[in-house]
Scaffold this motif. Structure first.
Motif, PDB file in Angstrom:
ATOM      1  N   PRO A   4       3.894  10.665   8.317  1.00  0.00           N
ATOM      2  CA  PRO A   4       5.079  10.214   9.070  1.00  0.00           C
ATOM      3  C   PRO A   4       4.861   8.933   9.859  1.00  0.00           C
ATOM      4  CG  PRO A   4       4.551  12.535   9.513  1.00  0.00           C
ATOM      5  CD  PRO A   4       3.367  11.936   8.836  1.00  0.00           C
ATOM      6  N   SER A   5       3.612   8.504  10.051  1.00  0.00           N
ATOM      7  CA  SER A   5       3.326   7.365  10.918  1.00  0.00           C
ATOM      8  C   SER A   5       3.550   6.040  10.202  1.00  0.00           C
ATOM      9  CB  SER A   5       1.872   7.413  11.402  1.00  0.00           C
ATOM     10  OG  SER A   5       1.693   8.417  12.367  1.00  0.00           O
ATOM     11  N   PHE A   6       3.978   5.069  10.988  1.00  0.00           N
ATOM     12  CA  PHE A   6       4.173   3.717  10.469  1.00  0.00           C
ATOM     13  C   PHE A   6       2.827   3.013  10.330  1.00  0.00           C
ATOM     14  CE2 PHE A   6       4.387  -0.822  11.457  1.00  0.00           C
ATOM     15  CZ  PHE A   6       5.205  -1.263  10.431  1.00  0.00           C
ATOM     16  N   PHE A   7       2.678   2.279   9.232  1.00  0.00           N
ATOM     17  CA  PHE A   7       1.547   1.376   9.051  1.00  0.00           C
ATOM     18  C   PHE A   7       2.050   0.221   8.201  1.00  0.00           C
ATOM     19  CE2 PHE A   7      -2.434  -0.130   7.104  1.00  0.00           C
ATOM     20  CZ  PHE A   7      -3.246  -0.214   8.231  1.00  0.00           C
ATOM     21  N   GLN A   8       1.614  -0.998   8.523  1.00  0.00           N
ATOM     22  CA  GLN A   8       2.091  -2.151   7.771  1.00  0.00           C
ATOM     23  C   GLN A   8       1.790  -1.974   6.289  1.00  0.00           C
ATOM     24  OE1 GLN A   8       3.996  -4.399   8.826  1.00  0.00           O
ATOM     25  NE2 GLN A   8       3.609  -4.843  10.978  1.00  0.00           N
ATOM     26  N   ASN A  24       0.815  -1.216   0.000  1.00  0.00           N
ATOM     27  CA  ASN A  24       0.000   0.000   0.000  1.00  0.00           C
ATOM     28  C   ASN A  24       0.849   1.267   0.000  1.00  0.00           C
ATOM     29  OD1 ASN A  24       0.734   0.518   2.804  1.00  0.00           O
ATOM     30  ND2 ASN A  24      -0.811  -1.007   3.391  1.00  0.00           N
ATOM     31  N   LYS A  25       2.173   1.088  -0.002  1.00  0.00           N
ATOM     32  CA  LYS A  25       3.053   2.255   0.056  1.00  0.00           C
ATOM     33  C   LYS A  25       4.338   1.994  -0.722  1.00  0.00           C
ATOM     34  CE  LYS A  25       5.675   5.185   3.274  1.00  0.00           C
ATOM     35  NZ  LYS A  25       6.107   5.370   4.665  1.00  0.00           N
ATOM     36  N   VAL A  26       4.803   3.020  -1.442  1.00  0.00           N
ATOM     37  CA  VAL A  26       6.146   3.019  -2.015  1.00  0.00           C
ATOM     38  C   VAL A  26       6.810   4.344  -1.661  1.00  0.00           C
ATOM     39  CG1 VAL A  26       5.693   1.445  -3.930  1.00  0.00           C
ATOM     40  CG2 VAL A  26       5.301   3.892  -4.232  1.00  0.00           C
ATOM     41  N   GLU A  27       8.133   4.313  -1.581  1.00  0.00           N
ATOM     42  CA  GLU A  27       8.893   5.542  -1.356  1.00  0.00           C
ATOM     43  C   GLU A  27       9.850   5.752  -2.512  1.00  0.00           C
ATOM     44  OE1 GLU A  27      10.850   6.279   2.274  1.00  0.00           O
ATOM     45  OE2 GLU A  27       8.976   6.736   3.313  1.00  0.00           O
ATOM     46  N   LEU A  28       9.882   6.961  -3.018  1.00  0.00           N
ATOM     47  CA  LEU A  28      10.758   7.308  -4.122  1.00  0.00           C
ATOM     48  C   LEU A  28      11.936   8.117  -3.603  1.00  0.00           C
ATOM     49  CD1 LEU A  28       8.023   8.469  -6.671  1.00  0.00           C
ATOM     50  CD2 LEU A  28       9.053   6.197  -6.460  1.00  0.00           C
ATOM     51  N   GLY A  29      13.127   7.736  -4.047  1.00  0.00           N
ATOM     52  CA  GLY A  29      14.309   8.523  -3.748  1.00  0.00           C
ATOM     53  C   GLY A  29      14.419   9.694  -4.719  1.00  0.00           C
ATOM     54  N   VAL A  30      15.183  10.686  -4.333  1.00  0.00           N
ATOM     55  CA  VAL A  30      15.320  11.915  -5.129  1.00  0.00           C
ATOM     56  C   VAL A  30      16.787  12.203  -5.349  1.00  0.00           C
ATOM     57  CG1 VAL A  30      14.776  14.374  -5.260  1.00  0.00           C
ATOM     58  CG2 VAL A  30      13.189  12.816  -4.117  1.00  0.00           C
TER      59      VAL A  30
END
Length: 437
Positions: free
Chosen positions: A269-273, A126-132
């Motif tokens: 900012p919060s953690f979620f599985q 449900n989440k991805v993070e992109l580097g810059v």
């Protein structure tokens, strides 16, 4: 060297041995491969190597739907079939329990339950993070490579929620366009998507300072139609960066997900599985272990935004929930209020310093990767709880902590169940049921 990969370790690499018996961790190989490999480092007890040619491909090797497996850091086991992945995760857990926890093979066979998993091996995140990365005045966004300094430009990620598959390309295109005309000073970009609520949030992580809020919100709205756009303002050195503020740019200001019987709101900012369906397996295992009753008092330590707090509050007379991370505490209180619950004490602070007391019937603990501090184990052992559910994301620290519980003599493990929350990776969650000895 020519090597045969014998098994997968707790990491991206396969494990082989030289003719002399020395252990070699091989990047780019999966269990069953025969490879030619070149050394990248040679230590006194083990070596590291990189597969340069696959001489005989393993029968357990598959063609993944992503061309960046082995380059991108998101799916290091993507070339390995699912059944072999599940077996390897069970074996890694068993190995940690024996090597670090000093459980006997017989004890491990009695305690470790079959691994639980959901049907989605891809498209579950449900989440991805992109580097810059900025180079010669041009902004580049992409996935983090196995090389931490590498940014890999992608249009889609097969691990990401399939209903939002076009969001990555749309967001990277919009921000690249904006970044080529002004300095956005982006540190990273998070995208969260839910197939259940249809919520889609874009979170822009930046230092404090000026920012073209309205223009960025308008361009992202045109590109991807998000339900929320936020800017997470950070401050401090990179090694000790802290969140100063979660700033609303457009929409709801948080991401909404439905998990089990609850609908939760989670700030950026919060953690979620990252795997909602598999996280429901964690809730099921925790509730089955604790069997909370209507007269019970429950403690929920390292509770985050309330993943276990809310279902416990539906079943118990009272829940004391402790969380140290400020944004998660605010989410926890908001989720308690949204759920209409009045039997939860949400406590902000360190789990040891703010330990709610020894009056408890059941207890759940979901610590970070570092596991439990010795003081936390002592405090848990000092409660009146009949059962403890320990949710772990690291087999090594879990095995260490279970050994400490056994040495203390207050609680003993009665069931250890691995859960595959992260297909295509070596990571694995584990739920342990501890009963009073």
């Amino acid at each position: 060297m020519r090597l045969t990969i014998e098994r997968m370790g707790y990491g991206a690499d396969g494990i082989a041995h030289t003719d002399e018996g020395k252990t070699v961790f091989v990047a780019g190989g999966v269990v069953g491969d025969v490879v030619d490999a070149e050394l990248t480092s040679d230590g006194p007890s083990f070596s590291r190597a990189r597969a340069t040619n696959i001489i005989e491909p393993s029968g357990m090797r598959v063609t993944p739907p992503c061309p960046f497996v082995g380059v991108c850091g998101g799916c290091p086991w993507g070339a390995l079939d699912r059944e072999t992945q599940l077996h390897a995760k069970e074996e890694n857990l068993r190995s940690a329990l024996q090597r670090i926890g000093h459980f006997t093979p017989e004890e491990i066979n009695d305690l470790v339950q079959p691994i639980r998993y959901t049907k989605d091996a891809w498209g579950y995140r449900n989440k991805v993070e992109l580097g810059v990365h900025s180079e010669n005045g041009r902004l580049r966004l992409g996935m983090h490579g196995i090389d931490p300094d590498q940014i890999i430009k992608v249009d889609r990620c097969p691990l990401f929620e399939s209903t939002a598959s076009k969001a990555i390309k749309a967001v990277t295109g919009a921000l690249s366009y904006l970044g080529n005309s002004r300095d956005l000073n982006l540190e990273r970009v998070g995208i969260r998507a839910s197939r259940r609520t249809k919520a889609l949030e874009v979170a822009l992580w930046t230092p404090t300072g000026g920012f073209p809020r309205a223009h960025v919100a308008r361009v992202l709205d045109d590109a991807v139609k998000p339900t929320s756009v936020v800017r997470v303002l950070t401050k401090g050195d990179r090694a000790a960066r802290r969140v100063e503020k979660n700033e609303l740019l457009a929409g709801q200001g948080s991401w909404t997900e439905r998990i089990g019987e609850e609908t939760m709101r989670i700030s950026a900012p919060s953690f979620f599985q990252v795997n909602t369906a598999a996280a429901e397996l964690l809730i099921e295992l925790v509730v089955d272990a604790l069997k909370p009753g209507p007269d019970d008092v429950a403690l929920d330590l390292y509770c985050g935004a309330g993943t276990f707090t809310l279902p416990l509050a539906r079943r118990c007379s009272w829940v004391a929930a402790v969380e140290s991370y400020g944004p998660a505490v605010r989410d926890l209180r908001r989720n308690i209020e949204r759920a209409g619950l009045d039997n939860v004490d949400a406590i902000g602070g360190d789990a040891v310093r703010e330990f709610p007391g020894d009056d408890a019937d059941v207890l759940v603990v979901d610590p970070p990767r570092a596991g439990l501090a010795a003081e936390a184990i002592e405090l848990i052992a000092g409660t009146s709880a009949r059962d403890v559910a320990y949710v772990s994301c690291d087999p090594a620290t879990l095995a260490r902590d279970l050994a400490h519980f056994r040495e203390d003599g207050t609680f003993k493990a009665t069931a250890i169940t691995p859960v595959d929350l992260f297909p295509q990776t070596y990571h694995c969650e584990t739920v342990v049921h501890l009963s009073r000895a």
